[in-house]
Motif scaffolding. Structure first.
Motif, PDB file in Angstrom:
ATOM      1  N   GLY A  20       5.946   8.640  20.003  1.00  0.00           N
ATOM      2  CA  GLY A  20       4.772   8.947  20.818  1.00  0.00           C
ATOM      3  C   GLY A  20       4.081   7.697  21.335  1.00  0.00           C
ATOM      4  O   GLY A  20       3.732   7.619  22.512  1.00  0.00           O
ATOM      5  N   THR A  21       3.883   6.720  20.453  1.00  0.00           N
ATOM      6  CA  THR A  21       3.211   5.500  20.896  1.00  0.00           C
ATOM      7  C   THR A  21       4.073   4.722  21.888  1.00  0.00           C
ATOM      8  O   THR A  21       3.550   4.122  22.816  1.00  0.00           O
ATOM      9  CB  THR A  21       2.849   4.603  19.701  1.00  0.00           C
ATOM     10  N   ALA A  22       5.375   4.745  21.707  1.00  0.00           N
ATOM     11  CA  ALA A  22       6.265   4.040  22.633  1.00  0.00           C
ATOM     12  C   ALA A  22       6.207   4.677  24.019  1.00  0.00           C
ATOM     13  O   ALA A  22       6.112   3.980  25.035  1.00  0.00           O
ATOM     14  CB  ALA A  22       7.696   4.039  22.105  1.00  0.00           C
ATOM     15  N   LEU A  23       6.242   5.992  24.072  1.00  0.00           N
ATOM     16  CA  LEU A  23       6.202   6.700  25.345  1.00  0.00           C
ATOM     17  C   LEU A  23       4.857   6.491  26.038  1.00  0.00           C
ATOM     18  O   LEU A  23       4.804   6.181  27.237  1.00  0.00           O
ATOM     19  CB  LEU A  23       6.463   8.194  25.131  1.00  0.00           C
ATOM     20  N   ASN A  83      -3.693  -8.172  31.457  1.00  0.00           N
ATOM     21  CA  ASN A  83      -3.857  -8.211  29.993  1.00  0.00           C
ATOM     22  C   ASN A  83      -3.718  -6.814  29.385  1.00  0.00           C
ATOM     23  O   ASN A  83      -3.156  -6.651  28.299  1.00  0.00           O
ATOM     24  CB  ASN A  83      -5.202  -8.821  29.615  1.00  0.00           C
ATOM     25  N   ALA A  84      -4.233  -5.823  30.084  1.00  0.00           N
ATOM     26  CA  ALA A  84      -4.112  -4.444  29.610  1.00  0.00           C
ATOM     27  C   ALA A  84      -2.648  -4.008  29.592  1.00  0.00           C
ATOM     28  O   ALA A  84      -2.218  -3.276  28.692  1.00  0.00           O
ATOM     29  CB  ALA A  84      -4.947  -3.501  30.470  1.00  0.00           C
ATOM     30  N   VAL A  85      -1.863  -4.456  30.563  1.00  0.00           N
ATOM     31  CA  VAL A  85      -0.423  -4.153  30.582  1.00  0.00           C
ATOM     32  C   VAL A  85       0.223  -4.718  29.327  1.00  0.00           C
ATOM     33  O   VAL A  85       1.004  -4.044  28.643  1.00  0.00           O
ATOM     34  CB  VAL A  85       0.246  -4.724  31.862  1.00  0.00           C
ATOM     35  N   ASN A  86      -0.109  -5.957  28.992  1.00  0.00           N
ATOM     36  CA  ASN A  86       0.446  -6.581  27.786  1.00  0.00           C
ATOM     37  C   ASN A  86      -0.001  -5.862  26.517  1.00  0.00           C
ATOM     38  O   ASN A  86       0.796  -5.667  25.593  1.00  0.00           O
ATOM     39  CB  ASN A  86       0.051  -8.058  27.724  1.00  0.00           C
ATOM     40  N   ASP A  87      -1.273  -5.477  26.473  1.00  0.00           N
ATOM     41  CA  ASP A  87      -1.776  -4.769  25.292  1.00  0.00           C
ATOM     42  C   ASP A  87      -1.123  -3.404  25.127  1.00  0.00           C
ATOM     43  O   ASP A  87      -0.825  -2.978  24.006  1.00  0.00           O
ATOM     44  CB  ASP A  87      -3.296  -4.619  25.371  1.00  0.00           C
ATOM     45  N   ALA A  88      -0.886  -2.722  26.213  1.00  0.00           N
ATOM     46  CA  ALA A  88      -0.213  -1.415  26.138  1.00  0.00           C
ATOM     47  C   ALA A  88       1.203  -1.587  25.608  1.00  0.00           C
ATOM     48  O   ALA A  88       1.722  -0.720  24.889  1.00  0.00           O
ATOM     49  CB  ALA A  88      -0.202  -0.733  27.505  1.00  0.00           C
ATOM     50  N   LYS A  93       4.563  -1.581  18.889  1.00  0.00           N
ATOM     51  CA  LYS A  93       4.927  -2.620  17.915  1.00  0.00           C
ATOM     52  C   LYS A  93       3.940  -2.661  16.764  1.00  0.00           C
ATOM     53  O   LYS A  93       4.332  -2.762  15.594  1.00  0.00           O
ATOM     54  CB  LYS A  93       4.990  -3.989  18.596  1.00  0.00           C
ATOM     55  N   GLU A  94       2.664  -2.591  17.078  1.00  0.00           N
ATOM     56  CA  GLU A  94       1.636  -2.615  16.025  1.00  0.00           C
ATOM     57  C   GLU A  94       1.710  -1.360  15.155  1.00  0.00           C
ATOM     58  O   GLU A  94       1.555  -1.426  13.942  1.00  0.00           O
ATOM     59  CB  GLU A  94       0.235  -2.755  16.635  1.00  0.00           C
TER      60      GLU A  94
END
Length: 172
Positions: A20-23, A83-88, A93-94
């Protein structure tokens, strides 16, 4: 209409499902990346239009500096979107690191600690048996009363009755 919005809306339950988080992260990254590209294109056009505006008394490069300063909020917006793209992208991973891998690591650590305790307990029992054997040998030598030092080391307390060493061997 609200039922359609609720059906398409992401919830915590959706994120908790496997993958779910990956999608969600992939969808949001694509959406934010498109927004950042739109803002970047708009920023280029806006700066160019601002630079073309002449004001009487402008010094060299003053138009360019004025356009840069006036468009800075839009540039910050584009940077924040990147930055939001990178955080998403870090979302899955987290989640994997903190909720999938961590319990496995803790289980491995507990097993290792349990094994070390068992090993230490075995060493302590062996030390106790060794010390008891030495004490028993000394006690037998003192009972014999012979002053011969060689006789002291030969006595181990295995002749006859129950000794402290026998007690520890039964216990271990």
């Amino acid at each position: 209409m609200s039922e359609i919005n609720n059906a398409a809306r992401w919830t915590s339950d959706h994120l908790m499902k496997p993958g779910g988080t990956a999608l969600y992260g992939a969808q949001q990254r694509e959406r934010l990346r498109q927004m950042a590209e739109e803002v970047r294109a708009l920023l280029g056009e806006y700066r160019a239009d601002l630079e073309s505006i002449r004001i009487d008394g402008d010094k060299p490069f003053e138009r360019r500096i004025r356009a840069f300063l006036a468009s800075r909020p839009l540039a910050r917006l584009e940077k924040d979107l990147r930055n939001a793209v990178n955080d998403a992208g870090k979302l899955d991973k987290e989640y994997q690191r903190r909720f999938v891998e961590l319990p496995e690591k803790r289980l491995e650590k507990a097993k290792k600690k349990e094994l070390e305790k068992a090993h230490d307990k075995g060493l302590n029992a062996a030390r106790s048996v060794n010390a008891a054997g030495q004490l028993n040998g000394l006690a037998q030598a003192v009972q014999d009363g012979s002053g011969d030092e060689k006789g002291d080391t030969k006595k181990t307390g295995t002749d006859g009755g129950s000794s402290f060493l026998d007690y520890l061997e039964k216990r271990a």
